[in-house]
Design a protein around this motif. Structure first.
Motif, PDB file in Angstrom:
ATOM      1  N   UNK B 573      44.089  31.148  31.329  1.00  0.00           N
ATOM      2  CA  UNK B 573      44.774  31.659  31.031  1.00  0.00           C
ATOM      3  C   UNK B 573      45.141  33.102  31.900  1.00  0.00           C
ATOM      4  N   UNK B 574      43.838  33.197  31.950  1.00  0.00           N
ATOM      5  CA  UNK B 574      43.625  35.217  32.366  1.00  0.00           C
ATOM      6  C   UNK B 574      43.635  35.286  33.914  1.00  0.00           C
ATOM      7  N   UNK B 575      43.458  36.131  34.047  1.00  0.00           N
ATOM      8  CA  UNK B 575      43.466  35.801  35.583  1.00  0.00           C
ATOM      9  C   UNK B 575      42.033  36.480  35.975  1.00  0.00           C
ATOM     10  N   UNK B 576      42.204  35.402  37.744  1.00  0.00           N
ATOM     11  CA  UNK B 576      40.812  34.966  37.666  1.00  0.00           C
ATOM     12  C   UNK B 576      39.808  35.686  37.592  1.00  0.00           C
ATOM     13  N   UNK B 577      38.362  35.858  37.244  1.00  0.00           N
ATOM     14  CA  UNK B 577      37.335  37.222  37.575  1.00  0.00           C
ATOM     15  C   UNK B 577      36.248  36.163  38.217  1.00  0.00           C
ATOM     16  N   UNK B 578      35.788  37.146  39.460  1.00  0.00           N
ATOM     17  CA  UNK B 578      34.931  36.462  39.842  1.00  0.00           C
ATOM     18  C   UNK B 578      33.445  35.966  39.706  1.00  0.00           C
ATOM     19  N   UNK B 579      32.882  36.513  38.444  1.00  0.00           N
ATOM     20  CA  UNK B 579      31.600  36.658  38.114  1.00  0.00           C
ATOM     21  C   UNK B 579      31.670  34.341  37.603  1.00  0.00           C
ATOM     22  N   UNK B 580      32.534  34.630  36.652  1.00  0.00           N
ATOM     23  CA  UNK B 580      33.030  33.469  36.201  1.00  0.00           C
ATOM     24  C   UNK B 580      33.029  32.059  37.118  1.00  0.00           C
ATOM     25  N   UNK B 581      33.882  32.222  38.004  1.00  0.00           N
ATOM     26  CA  UNK B 581      34.163  31.632  38.835  1.00  0.00           C
ATOM     27  C   UNK B 581      32.881  30.848  39.743  1.00  0.00           C
ATOM     28  N   UNK B 582      31.815  32.612  40.050  1.00  0.00           N
ATOM     29  CA  UNK B 582      30.270  32.024  40.893  1.00  0.00           C
ATOM     30  C   UNK B 582      29.467  31.474  40.157  1.00  0.00           C
ATOM     31  N   UNK B 583      29.802  32.131  38.880  1.00  0.00           N
ATOM     32  CA  UNK B 583      28.577  30.991  37.700  1.00  0.00           C
ATOM     33  C   UNK B 583      28.819  29.438  38.240  1.00  0.00           C
TER      34      UNK B 583
END
Lengths: 340, 594
Positions: B573-583
């Motif tokens: 639900x939150x705006x995308x965060x880079x670290x989360x998707x990169x991991x």
């Protein structure tokens, strides 16, 4: 060959052959639509015929073959008509629906089309049953009525005319497919009205709901119809001086296009501008297990949807590209406003 | 203390309905006007007043627009979330808090700015103290990170649209906040804003407004709409711009706007208006799309043009109605019963929101079908930097016949006869008197007459498929950024555009170089297949649970390419965060790479 006021033969208003059951009330209504449009001299090009889904909604295939039409979705004819109406406000919209299509699945769109005073003729071919799915009761069936091979209905009916009047509908009539003269006059008057014109036509289903125990059989309606007036439609192009003045009391209603509906008193003199009296007639008829027919209510004053929207005089469908797209200068001005 | 310049994230915790949005937008606007790359995310509840709201501002000279991985400056105004907000902070975080809320900050590893914000505000205007206290934190922040006072004042004037009383009151509150910090605190905040040269063309706008303006320049003639978060402001922005941009010389409007009884009616009006020759649109979100399904099928089958914008919120059902997601994509692509395929335009930035806003109408009329615009809450309701909009190309009204001579020239006209071999037939409009037919959702032959003939049905369905397939090379093509290694490629779309560069940089910092392919439309372009074929491994990156584009690609790509395609999908639900998707990408690659 007989021609109408715009020199067209009646054949130009006919449609394809009907595939409904022989004797279906709906076919009689289709013939009335053909006659009324022809006699009123409406250009077939300028008519859009609309419908939902059901036996009644198939009928636009059987009339006005030279008019564009749209056989839409179940219960959703009003919204499609609304979009088309604001896009080409100069067209005549003649719409057909049934009691299933309007009083059940489509009751919301029926209500809101009326609330907007959409400029259209809205014909309900009302037989109290779902024909295409083989005869289930609809929501307009009277308490105490009984269709063929079924239990008596015990739920109260939705009276679409009463509902329309309560919603401020600007033209509300009830008729019977077997009363050709009355229906034709009312149909012509509806076509001459500006705003939502509801005609709720009792149209017996010969296959599923024409038994003696049904309140919507031919026999029952013939014996239990209370007519408010008898009608003469005097088209706008016919000088009133040429019309014979009736012997009894009468009242003339001038319609939007200048035509006149002449109401000749039969029993009590109902004034169609009186909504409360109209509702009272409907209520008493229901109590007495009768059908009150005729022009129940008429109010020519309210604006139609397209008028309320303050639209260009040219129909929106006919606007040129430069009318619908702001200029490059407009965009530049907008961008500098956003940047400031 | 080494200053950290233009590279930090604020988190401002307030309750909604307290006027904090104005305070936050003044901060955002001030930094933007100082030329600092900045983005703002509003995390708000489905509520009018009193529930928790967070506003996240990312300041980044690298141009990163996603919320950062941590908070550097925390503002605490809301009692309800106070303890959790404090607990989540990393050591060293700057905490600016309202002491009048009377909540403790029981940590000794944070840098504290206790400020009696309500008291200061009450001194100015007791009745409006709650709202004005938000302006006090603006002043506090301005002082500690060094916002330019004159730019700040201009932002206040802009925010309150020249209303003198409001400007004076709020401006004073901000000044009092500044003064309180100057008088009571030593310098202890390392985070500093430094002016940059501002691009004179740049401005801040949200995606919904860009879509609204694009639609107006696209010549919309009818908007039917039913209010639903997060799409409502598309309609409201169109309404607000119509008087200035779409009034004719008589003072009448060239576009009808109808607020409908529900989304079924909204879709029905689009179909009716498109049938009658108008450029019709509606805007909605997932629940509305569900209701529009039957009409979209009718428009597909009877071949009526129309535009529907879906500003995606987190589903299913009512879901998280004020949170973002890319969860409607597969529904849009195949909406309706029976076999259907729809054109979907997927903007990834503000200029594309505007462009696809107008282009949707050209495509809808060219292909005589519903064209979806696919946005989401993050793109649609948050504010983004935009450098301008290009004026649209020439209007394309598609294959509409306006005279008998045009019909005669065709010879064997039929509404559904494929004269040109592209699957797109010619149509005539109601009111024209030319070749009228009864449009219907039932089977019909090439002349539009009712038919249940199996061969006729199959030919028609195959033609419809051919027609939509023909759009693959005409629709907005993918944007590629390819690395010479061609080892790993990432396919993504929509609002992920605003996070992808940071994801790419995070991956590169671990030694992984990835190519990027941003899909901007469905059905997919042949370019996507080439991209997949030229890379060893493909990650399909999206903001949903099930990997919806991944599913579409599995179906659309040649079978031999499918094994190299992998899904990385996540949505909270939150705006995308880079670290989360990169991991997640790294984990997936470790799992699948030999």
């Amino acid at each position: 060959m007989k021609l109408n006021i715009i020199d067209l033969p009646k054949d130009d208003y006919k449609g394809g052959p009907s595939s409904l059951c022989p004797g279906c009330g709906h076919d009689q209504i289709s013939n009335v639509v053909i006659n009324a449009a022809w006699e009123n001299g409406i250009e077939p090009d300028r008519i859009a015929k609309m419908s939902g889904i059901g036996c009644s909604s198939k009928t636009p295939a059987y009339f006005l073959g030279k008019s564009h039409g749209f056989n839409t979705l179940h219960g959703r004819m009003p919204s499609v008509t609304t979009g088309a109406n604001v896009t080409n406000k100069d067209l005549h919209f003649i719409a057909v629906s049934g009691d299933g299509d309007t009083a059940s699945i489509g009751i919301g769109q029926f209500v809101h089309a009326i609330r907007r005073n959409l400029n259209m003729v809205y014909i309900i071919e009302n037989n109290g049953v779902y024909g295409l799915t083989k005869g289930q009761y609809s929501a307009t069936v009277e308490k105490g009525s009984q269709k063929r091979k079924a239990k008596m209905n015990e739920s109260p009916p939705i009276d679409l005319c009463a509902m329309a009047i309560n919603l401020g509908c600007t033209f509300v009539a009830r008729s019977f497919s077997g009363s050709k003269k009355q229906l034709t006059s009312l149909m012509k008057a509806a076509m001459s009205h500006r705003g939502t014109a509801i005609i709720d036509v009792i149209s017996p289903c010969v296959t599923f709901n024409n038994n003696d125990e049904s309140f919507r059989s031919y026999g029952y309606v013939k014996d239990n119809q209370t007519e408010l007036h008898s009608y003469d439609f005097i088209p706008k192009f016919k000088p009133i001086t040429e019309v014979e003045v009736p012997e009894g009391e009468y009242r003339d209603i001038t319609l939007f296009d200048g035509s006149i509906l002449r109401l000749e008193t039969i029993g009590s003199d109902h004034d169609p501008s009186d909504a409360v009296n109209a509702l009272s007639h409907i209520h008493h008829a229901e109590q007495e297990q009768k059908h009150v027919t005729g022009l129940l209510y008429h109010n020519p004053v309210p604006k139609t949807l397209d008028e309320m929207l303050n639209l260009s005089n040219t129909p929106l469908a006919e606007l040129s590209d430069d009318m619908i797209r702001p200029s490059e200068e407009n965009l530049e001005a907008l961008l500098s406003e956003l940047r400031s | 203390m080494e200053p950290i310049i233009n590279d930090f994230t604020f988190n401002i915790a307030t309750a909604n309905g307290t006027g904090s949005q104005s305070a936050n937008l003044i901060l955002l606007q001030t930094m933007f006007e100082m030329g600092v790359p900045v983005s703002g995310k509003n995390l708000f509840p489905s509520n009018i007043s009193g529930l928790p709201t967070w506003y996240i501002i990312r300041v980044s000279d690298d141009g990163y627009q996603a919320p950062g991985d941590r908070t550097h400056i925390q503002v605490l105004m809301n009692k309800v979330t106070w303890e959790k907000d404090v607990a989540a902070l990393e050591a060293g975080t700057i905490v600016i808090y309202n002491t009048d809320v009377k909540m403790p900050v029981e940590r000794d590893d944070l840098v504290l700015y206790p400020i009696p914000m309500t008291k200061i505000a009450r001194g100015l205007n007791p009745k409006l103290a709650r709202m004005i206290s938000n302006m006090v934190y603006v002043g506090v922040i301005a002082e500690i990170i060094g916002l330019d006072q004159s730019v700040l004042e201009t932002a206040i004037i802009k925010q309150f649209d020249g209303k003198t009383k409001a400007i004076e009151l709020n401006s004073t509150a901000i000044t009092l906040g500044r003064e309180y910090v100057a008088e009571n605190f030593e310098e202890m905040c390392p985070y500093v804003i430094e002016s940059r040269e501002k691009d004179p063309d740049a401005f801040i706008i949200d995606g919904n407004k860009a879509v609204a303006l694009g639609s107006i320049f696209g010549g919309v003639t009818m908007l039917s709409w039913y209010p639903i978060t997060p799409s409502t402001s598309i309609a409201e922005d169109i309404i607000s711009y119509l008087p200035s941009l779409r009034t004719d010389e008589d003072g009448n409007l060239t576009c009808a706007v109808i607020q409908t009884e529900d989304e079924l009616a909204a879709a029905g009006m689009v179909v009716g208006a498109g049938w009658a020759g108008g450029r019709a649109m509606t805007c909605t979100s997932g629940p509305g799309i569900s209701l529009m399904s039957e009409f979209v099928g009718l428009a597909y089958f009877s071949e009526v043009p129309g535009v529907i914008w879906d500003v995606n919120r987190a589903g299913p059902s009512t879901g998280l109605p004020t949170r973002t997601q890319q969860g409607d994509l597969s529904m849009l692509f195949e909406l309706g019963h029976g076999d259907t395929k729809h054109i979907v335009l997927i903007p990834g930035n503000m200029a594309e929101c505007f462009e696809f806003g107008w282009r949707a109408f050209d495509l809808a009329e060219r292909y005589q079908t519903i064209v979806f615009g696919f946005s989401d809450l993050d793109l649609g309701m948050n504010r983004w930097v935009c450098k301008g909009f290009d004026y649209p190309e020439k209007v394309d009204r598609g294959k509409v016949l306006h005279s008998q001579s045009e019909i005669d020239a065709i010879g064997n006209f039929g509404r559904y006869r494929d004269i040109d071999g592209d699957g797109i037939c010619y149509r005539t409009l109601p009111g024209s008197g030319l070749e009228p037919i009864l449009y219907r959702g039932t089977g019909r032959d090439e002349d539009g007459a009712y038919s249940e003939n199996p061969e006729v049905y199959v030919a028609n369905m195959e033609r419809l498929k051919r027609k939509i397939n023909g759009a693959r090379t005409v629709l907005p093509q993918p944007i590629l950024r390819e690395e010479p290694e061609k080892q790993v490629g990432i396919i993504y779309y929509g609002s992920m555009e605003n996070t992808i560069q940071e994801i790419d940089d995070v991956l590169e910092s671990t030694g992984l170089k990835v190519s990027q392919c941003r899909i901007r439309s469905l059905p997919i372009s042949p370019v996507v297949e080439e991209f997949v074929a030229s890379h060893e491994q493909i990650i399909v990156l999206e903001v949903n649970r099930d990997g919806q584009l991944y599913g579409i690609l599995r179906k659309e790509l040649p079978i031999n390419l499918v094994p190299r395609v992998h899904s990385v999908a996540y949505s909270d639900g939150l705006p995308t965060r880079a670290r989360k998707y990169a991991d997640m990408i790294r984990e997936k690659l470790l799992e699948v790479m030999p």
